[in-house]
Design a protein around this motif. Structure first.
Motif, PDB file in Angstrom:
ATOM      1  N   TYR A  40       0.827  -1.206   0.000  1.00  0.00           N
ATOM      2  CA  TYR A  40       0.000   0.000   0.000  1.00  0.00           C
ATOM      3  C   TYR A  40       0.865   1.262   0.000  1.00  0.00           C
ATOM      4  O   TYR A  40       0.561   2.237  -0.690  1.00  0.00           O
ATOM      5  N   ILE A  65       2.299   1.850  -3.457  1.00  0.00           N
ATOM      6  CA  ILE A  65       1.310   2.253  -4.453  1.00  0.00           C
ATOM      7  C   ILE A  65       0.811   3.668  -4.207  1.00  0.00           C
ATOM      8  O   ILE A  65       0.822   4.517  -5.099  1.00  0.00           O
ATOM      9  N   PHE A  66       0.399   3.940  -2.979  1.00  0.00           N
ATOM     10  CA  PHE A  66      -0.354   5.164  -2.730  1.00  0.00           C
ATOM     11  C   PHE A  66       0.470   6.323  -2.165  1.00  0.00           C
ATOM     12  O   PHE A  66      -0.018   7.443  -2.084  1.00  0.00           O
ATOM     13  N   ASN A 109       4.500   5.624  -4.963  1.00  0.00           N
ATOM     14  CA  ASN A 109       4.202   5.357  -6.367  1.00  0.00           C
ATOM     15  C   ASN A 109       5.278   4.499  -7.035  1.00  0.00           C
ATOM     16  O   ASN A 109       5.466   4.559  -8.248  1.00  0.00           O
ATOM     17  N   CYS A 157      -0.064   3.696  -8.991  1.00  0.00           N
ATOM     18  CA  CYS A 157      -1.448   3.602  -8.514  1.00  0.00           C
ATOM     19  C   CYS A 157      -2.431   3.446  -9.661  1.00  0.00           C
ATOM     20  O   CYS A 157      -3.643   3.498  -9.460  1.00  0.00           O
ATOM     21  N   MET A 161      -6.871   4.845  -9.819  1.00  0.00           N
ATOM     22  CA  MET A 161      -6.442   4.712  -8.432  1.00  0.00           C
ATOM     23  C   MET A 161      -7.586   4.178  -7.567  1.00  0.00           C
ATOM     24  O   MET A 161      -7.389   3.295  -6.728  1.00  0.00           O
ATOM     25  N   ALA A 180      -7.795   0.554  -5.601  1.00  0.00           N
ATOM     26  CA  ALA A 180      -8.055   0.492  -4.164  1.00  0.00           C
ATOM     27  C   ALA A 180      -9.260  -0.393  -3.862  1.00  0.00           C
ATOM     28  O   ALA A 180      -9.250  -1.187  -2.912  1.00  0.00           O
ATOM     29  N   ARG A 210      -1.906  10.210   0.450  1.00  0.00           N
ATOM     30  CA  ARG A 210      -2.300  10.314  -0.951  1.00  0.00           C
ATOM     31  C   ARG A 210      -3.312  11.436  -1.159  1.00  0.00           C
ATOM     32  O   ARG A 210      -3.288  12.154  -2.174  1.00  0.00           O
TER      33      ARG A 210
END
Length: 341
Positions: free
Chosen positions: A144, A147-148, A151, A155, A184, A188, A260
């Motif tokens: 997580y 990704i958020f 990056n 994302c 994104m 999620a 984010r």
């Protein structure tokens, strides 16, 4: 059916992509994993995109083309999902391309109802400028965060292989009202619903082309502002709703999403600065969201000092930050490039 022989649906939405579509399709038809269907959704292109796609279709029966009126990338991807027959689904943007073993590497390791992810490279002006990958083990918290916040994984929905069952059984789709951040939110929601975990491959098999004409970057050097970019606030609101569903033990996830949200708000603010677009109502909304998430943002400590200072000052007066940004932009537009890509 063994996953290593399963059909994989590759969805390629395209709008006026004649410049790069051949690179994209060429990389897909040359995959070492052959059991794929390439679903090209032409989103109302007015250039030579369709002619180039039709040429490839005549040469490869795995290519399916759907020609539609222009409704946006989310609608095109949703149409591709409905048309997909594969056990797994991958999304490839029309101006990007992939390594020959992109699908093979991901399909070998994907959990039945999970997700497989690989590293990626960034291409600018026909030159690889960065490579993003994580070496060593990776747990859900790092996933997580990568990704958020950082990056490193991206994302977006590309450089990933999804389970078709998870998408269709949970009725997941791209929000067609979102102009920014729709992928994104989709990612999620997918991670929130998948039951069987994930696998990460550090090899950078996906090549992401930074395109100056993309929705993320367009307009800010021409003193104009596309009001659809305001939908990034709706995107972060949906992200926040996912946060609130998390349990106490996932406090790290809450902070991750808070980071984010602040970054997305700053991105919108910098877009407004560079396009000389002052909207008091939107600045008020930006201030509200940053104030509600500033602690989680600061906890991650990923932003440079100037960015952190901007976030803190927005909590006091976004108008002041806007005016200061106008002065800074006058001295050098490149100062904002980091936040506008």
């Amino acid at each position: 059916m063994n996953s290593s022989t399963s059909l994989v649906s590759v969805i390629v939405p395209v709008y006026n992509g004649e410049k790069y579509i051949e690179d994209c399709i060429g990389s897909l038809i040359n995959q070492t994993y052959h059991n794929i269907e390439i679903i090209i959704v032409n989103d109302g292109s007015t250039d030579g995109t369709m002619q180039k796609c039709e040429k490839y279709k005549r040469e490869d029966s795995r290519i399916h083309i759907y020609d539609r009126r222009n409704h946006g990338v989310s609608a095109a991807r949703n149409y591709g999902i409905k048309a997909a027959k594969g056990r797994y689904i991958s999304f490839v943007d029309a101006d990007d391309y992939v390594g020959n073993d992109f699908i093979e590497n991901l399909v070998k390791v994907i959990p039945l109802h999970g997700i497989a992810i690989c590293g990626y490279k960034r291409l600018e002006d026909d030159r690889i400028t960065a490579e993003y990958k994580i070496e060593g083990s990776i747990d859900s918290k790092l996933l997580y965060k990568s990704i958020f916040t950082q990056n490193i994984i991206a994302c977006g929905c590309w450089n990933k292989l999804f389970s078709s069952d998870v998408i269709k059984n949970n009725k997941l789709h791209f929000n067609e009202k979102l102009y920014i951040g729709e992928d994104m939110v989709f990612l999620a929601e997918y991670l929130n619903d998948m039951p069987d975990g994930f696998v990460y491959i550090p090899k950078a098999s996906y090549v992401y082309r930074r395109n100056s004409q993309s929705a993320m970057q367009s307009g800010y050097y021409e003193n104009k502002f596309d009001t659809r970019k305001y939908t990034c606030l709706d995107a972060v609101d949906k992200l926040k709703n996912l946060c609130q569903k998390a349990q106490e033990e996932y406090i790290g996830l809450l902070r991750c999403f808070s980071y984010r949200i602040v970054r997305s708000c700053l991105w919108l603010l910098f877009q407004m600065i560079c396009s000389k677009n002052y909207e008091k109502k939107i600045l008020k909304e930006i201030k509200k969201r940053i104030r509600n998430n500033i602690r989680g943002y600061l906890h991650y400590n990923e932003g440079i000092k100037l960015e952190c200072a901007a976030a803190l000052f927005v909590c006091i007066s976004p108008t002041l930050v806007y005016l200061a940004g106008q002065i800074a932009f006058g001295y050098g537009a490149g100062l904002f490039d980091k936040y506008l890509n």
